[in-house]
Design a protein around this motif. Sequence first.
Motif, PDB file in Angstrom:
ATOM      1  N   ALA A   1      10.348   4.881  14.000  1.00 43.15           N
ATOM      2  CA  ALA A   1       9.084   5.265  14.617  1.00 43.15           C
ATOM      3  C   ALA A   1       8.876   4.460  15.892  1.00 43.15           C
ATOM      4  CB  ALA A   1       7.927   5.011  13.660  1.00 43.15           C
ATOM      5  N   ALA A   2       8.625   5.170  16.985  1.00 46.67           N
ATOM      6  CA  ALA A   2       8.457   4.484  18.264  1.00 46.67           C
ATOM      7  C   ALA A   2       7.055   3.904  18.393  1.00 46.67           C
ATOM      8  CB  ALA A   2       8.739   5.445  19.414  1.00 46.67           C
ATOM      9  N   SER A   3       6.095   4.539  17.744  1.00 41.26           N
ATOM     10  CA  SER A   3       4.719   4.067  17.908  1.00 41.26           C
ATOM     11  C   SER A   3       3.997   4.177  16.575  1.00 41.26           C
ATOM     12  CB  SER A   3       4.002   4.918  18.941  1.00 41.26           C
ATOM     13  OG  SER A   3       3.876   6.229  18.428  1.00 41.26           O
ATOM     14  N   LYS A   4       2.767   3.705  16.591  1.00 45.55           N
ATOM     15  CA  LYS A   4       1.983   3.753  15.368  1.00 45.55           C
ATOM     16  C   LYS A   4       1.704   5.190  14.941  1.00 45.55           C
ATOM     17  CE  LYS A   4      -1.569   1.178  13.251  1.00 45.55           C
ATOM     18  NZ  LYS A   4      -2.988   1.007  13.230  1.00 45.55           N
TER      19      LYS A   4
ATOM     20  N   GLU B   1       2.635   7.186  11.507  1.00 46.02           N
ATOM     21  CA  GLU B   1       1.677   7.933  10.691  1.00 46.02           C
ATOM     22  C   GLU B   1       2.180   9.340  10.437  1.00 46.02           C
ATOM     23  OE1 GLU B   1      -2.146   7.566  12.580  1.00 46.02           O
ATOM     24  OE2 GLU B   1      -2.129   5.412  12.178  1.00 46.02           O
ATOM     25  N   GLU B   2       2.757   9.923  11.476  1.00 50.01           N
ATOM     26  CA  GLU B   2       3.276  11.278  11.348  1.00 50.01           C
ATOM     27  C   GLU B   2       4.384  11.324  10.290  1.00 50.01           C
ATOM     28  OE1 GLU B   2       5.381  13.980  14.538  1.00 50.01           O
ATOM     29  OE2 GLU B   2       3.495  13.120  15.289  1.00 50.01           O
ATOM     30  N   ILE B   3       5.313  10.351  10.384  1.00 48.85           N
ATOM     31  CA  ILE B   3       6.425  10.314   9.425  1.00 48.85           C
ATOM     32  C   ILE B   3       5.881  10.171   8.004  1.00 48.85           C
ATOM     33  CG2 ILE B   3       8.367   8.943   8.616  1.00 48.85           C
ATOM     34  CD1 ILE B   3       8.966   8.241  11.510  1.00 48.85           C
ATOM     35  N   VAL B   4       4.894   9.256   7.838  1.00 46.47           N
ATOM     36  CA  VAL B   4       4.372   8.996   6.493  1.00 46.47           C
ATOM     37  C   VAL B   4       3.703  10.253   5.937  1.00 46.47           C
ATOM     38  CG1 VAL B   4       2.647   7.693   5.204  1.00 46.47           C
ATOM     39  CG2 VAL B   4       4.115   6.521   6.838  1.00 46.47           C
ATOM     40  N   VAL B   5       2.867  10.877   6.762  1.00 47.92           N
ATOM     41  CA  VAL B   5       2.154  12.070   6.291  1.00 47.92           C
ATOM     42  C   VAL B   5       3.152  13.178   5.951  1.00 47.92           C
ATOM     43  CG1 VAL B   5       0.573  13.894   6.971  1.00 47.92           C
ATOM     44  CG2 VAL B   5       0.041  11.518   7.522  1.00 47.92           C
ATOM     45  N   GLU B   6       4.145  13.334   6.823  1.00 49.39           N
ATOM     46  CA  GLU B   6       5.124  14.387   6.604  1.00 49.39           C
ATOM     47  C   GLU B   6       5.906  14.138   5.311  1.00 49.39           C
ATOM     48  OE1 GLU B   6       7.951  14.790   9.838  1.00 49.39           O
ATOM     49  OE2 GLU B   6       9.237  15.945   8.482  1.00 49.39           O
ATOM     50  N   SER B   7       6.306  12.886   5.110  1.00 52.75           N
ATOM     51  CA  SER B   7       7.089  12.573   3.911  1.00 52.75           C
ATOM     52  C   SER B   7       6.260  12.769   2.654  1.00 52.75           C
ATOM     53  CB  SER B   7       7.587  11.130   3.965  1.00 52.75           C
ATOM     54  OG  SER B   7       8.229  10.880   5.178  1.00 52.75           O
ATOM     55  N   LEU B   8       5.011  12.302   2.713  1.00 57.14           N
ATOM     56  CA  LEU B   8       4.143  12.461   1.538  1.00 57.14           C
ATOM     57  C   LEU B   8       3.891  13.942   1.268  1.00 57.14           C
ATOM     58  CD1 LEU B   8       1.567   9.577   2.056  1.00 57.14           C
ATOM     59  CD2 LEU B   8       3.137   9.814   0.143  1.00 57.14           C
ATOM     60  N   THR B   9       3.737  14.717   2.331  1.00 58.67           N
ATOM     61  CA  THR B   9       3.511  16.147   2.151  1.00 58.67           C
ATOM     62  C   THR B   9       4.725  16.794   1.506  1.00 58.67           C
ATOM     63  OG1 THR B   9       2.243  16.042   4.175  1.00 58.67           O
ATOM     64  CG2 THR B   9       2.732  18.223   3.317  1.00 58.67           C
TER      65      THR B   9
ATOM     66  N   SER C   1       0.834  -1.195   0.000  1.00 62.53           N
ATOM     67  CA  SER C   1       0.000   0.000   0.000  1.00 62.53           C
ATOM     68  C   SER C   1       0.876   1.255   0.000  1.00 62.53           C
ATOM     69  CB  SER C   1      -0.917   0.004   1.207  1.00 62.53           C
ATOM     70  OG  SER C   1      -0.162   0.275   2.363  1.00 62.53           O
ATOM     71  N   ILE C   2       0.261   2.394  -0.332  1.00 66.32           N
ATOM     72  CA  ILE C   2       0.993   3.659  -0.342  1.00 66.32           C
ATOM     73  C   ILE C   2       1.619   3.903   1.024  1.00 66.32           C
ATOM     74  CG2 ILE C   2       0.684   6.155  -0.528  1.00 66.32           C
ATOM     75  CD1 ILE C   2      -1.552   5.554  -2.580  1.00 66.32           C
ATOM     76  N   PHE C   3       0.820   3.682   2.051  1.00 61.61           N
ATOM     77  CA  PHE C   3       1.308   3.896   3.419  1.00 61.61           C
ATOM     78  C   PHE C   3       2.531   3.022   3.693  1.00 61.61           C
ATOM     79  CE2 PHE C   3       1.539   3.188   7.924  1.00 61.61           C
ATOM     80  CZ  PHE C   3       1.226   4.414   8.478  1.00 61.61           C
TER      81      PHE C   3
END
Lengths: 279, 459
Positions: A142-145, A149-157, A127-129
């Motif tokens: 990433a220490a937690s889920k 999510e934060e890393i993924v959103v930030e990178s995609l942004t 998946s994209i995520f």
Amino acid sequence: MNDATGSVNAGIPLSAEEMSKIAPGLAHDIKIKSSDVEVHYGDKQALFDVNLDIPANQVIALIGPSGCGKSTYMRCLNRMNDTIDIARVTGTIEIDGVDIYQKKIDVVELRARVGMVFQKPNPFPKSIFENVAYGPKIHGLAASKSDMEEIVVESLTKAGLFDEVKDRLEAPGTGLSGGQQQRLCIARAIATKPEVILMDEPCSALDPIATAKIEELIDELKQNYTIVIVTHSMQQAARVSQMTAFFHLGYLVEVGETDQIFTNPQDKRTQDYITGRFG
Amino acid sequence: MFGYVLITLIALSLAGFVLGRQRALAAVSGTAANLHSLPNYHGYFIAAWVGVPALVLVLVWLLFQGSVIDVLLMRSLPADKIAGLSQSELALLISEVKSVAGGAIFGTPAAHVVEAAERYNAWQSIARWAMAAAAIALALVAMLIARARIAKDFRARQGVEHVMDGLMIFCSAIAILTTLGIVTSLAIEAYRFFQLVSPLQFFFGLNWEPQIAIRADQVTAGGAFGAIPVYVGTLLIAFIAMAVATPIGLLSAIYLTEYASPKVRAVVKPLLEILAGIPTVVYGFFAVLVVAPAMRNFGQAIGFDIAPNSALAAGGVMGIMLIPFISSLSDDAIAAVPQSLRDGSYGLGATKSETIISVLLPAALPGIMGGILLAVSRAIGETMIVVMAAGIIASLTLNPFEPVTTVTVQIVTLLIGDTEFDNPKTLAAFALGLVLFLVTLCLNVIALRIVQKYREQYD
């Protein structure tokens, strides 16, 4: 540099610090310093005696005809040549003053610091995520889920893709268009928080509109990253890069500021190439 | 006679080809470029017209000739000789007539049988000649019709394409019809079985003792047709085999594609594939003579009782047999994953094993699943190894150290020796076979579903 003679010998190049004192706008710290880099593939030598300093937070374009060694050189910078059994690299490459070819360097960590984007978009069959989360996951970033999510959103942004895919992060990455896939690959590279991003002809498989988006993105990314881009398009090199290095037949022929290379090349071969007389 | 007719038809077809070519060329006075279709297509067109209908006629003729002559023969027998005969006695009489006609005479046959045999021979030869004449006449007529259609603008190429279409459809129809035929015969015999034995007993019974008496004087078991122990045994052995074959096959495929140097690969891959070339009967006696005694001795040494024909021995050896199925297909699937995905993963700093687990295996999953399910079908249907190495007594157990039996073993034992098709012992084989077929069919459907699902995701 030798302390006794360094300050008096005008022939020795200035250090980055000294440079920034003299001409603050122009000089950047040297991020990558290559000395006498040579690469052999089996018996065939692909790269001869390359000495190239790459400044931080700039875009350097590597240009030259096919088979000139520009991609080979770039693959030295994150030791991707290690994955080719017959490749042998000599000379030294330092990133932030540390030789990346010494024994104690872990390529896993190196490749997290030196991200790479390939010629053909190569999203994983996930998946994209998960595509973006792949790097942070294997490096334990990433220490937690919610961290992830934060890393993924930030990178995609940062890769300028988030708005287009925010509703379908679970959809397969392979279902995106070519340009989106390439931006996904850039997001994937950014996600490991690299300092350097290597791009191997990132736009050669894309249409002009997708290319324009990627180039825009490269321009934004250079604030935070040092970017090395291999390209066959002279216009692209002129548009996106601050420095340009011209390779020919395995030799680094000429390197300089992009304006200078394109308007006033010092070497005949460079001039012939950029004016389209060969290659 | 059939052979001669066939040769004649082939010769006529060839003649038709030559004729078609010549006629087409003549129509444009030798300039092939002016024709709509190449001269060869006109040739093929006539050849197909000559050959195909005549051949179909011959096949249909042969299909019905026997039964038509039988009916005629039955009608011609004197009414007083066949009055009061049952269906099977009548069939016996007809076959007696045929063997007399074929020259196999035992004792002195009755006069009416000899007469009937002479009539039979006469009709046979009439039928043969009639068939030959009809086929050749049809071929010649077809040749004339087709020849008349050859012209400059005639679309022979399209005609030939239609013939090719038909040929392809015919070939696939043969495979499908054969399958249908086998399933139908299985279903009919199984239906007869279920009239004798209740389906409830078959599907839910826990006792399998099918060796009932066929003749009155036989001493046999009571007869019980609960198939659950048989299917449990089959699944147990298949499970053991897959538990051996899947990890070994998959890991050796990964080793061969990702770790082995080209030299090692060039030696190891063919060696591994030799396993697929070993006849299963050899695996069978390997299991009986080597593996089972070794296991038994080992068990004795540690004070543990292992049966000489344990499920573990049969399943383990079957697992070895299945390794090349899984390794070979997985190997191809993993090698087909584009290098760019590997580069992408390495470029992010993944190690080799991380790349294999998170990128290569998911991308290669459809191929790997295909290999595994092929192996499962083989494991369930495999006969020789289990006939030799597994048990015959159906005991309901999940203990791999005890003997169990399988569906295939039971089918073999049921059909060996006295068989009689109105006896549940023989018919049970068809019921077992039908269920086995349905199980493998379901497995294949599930496999296709899984493969499709991941195809959508991973291509």
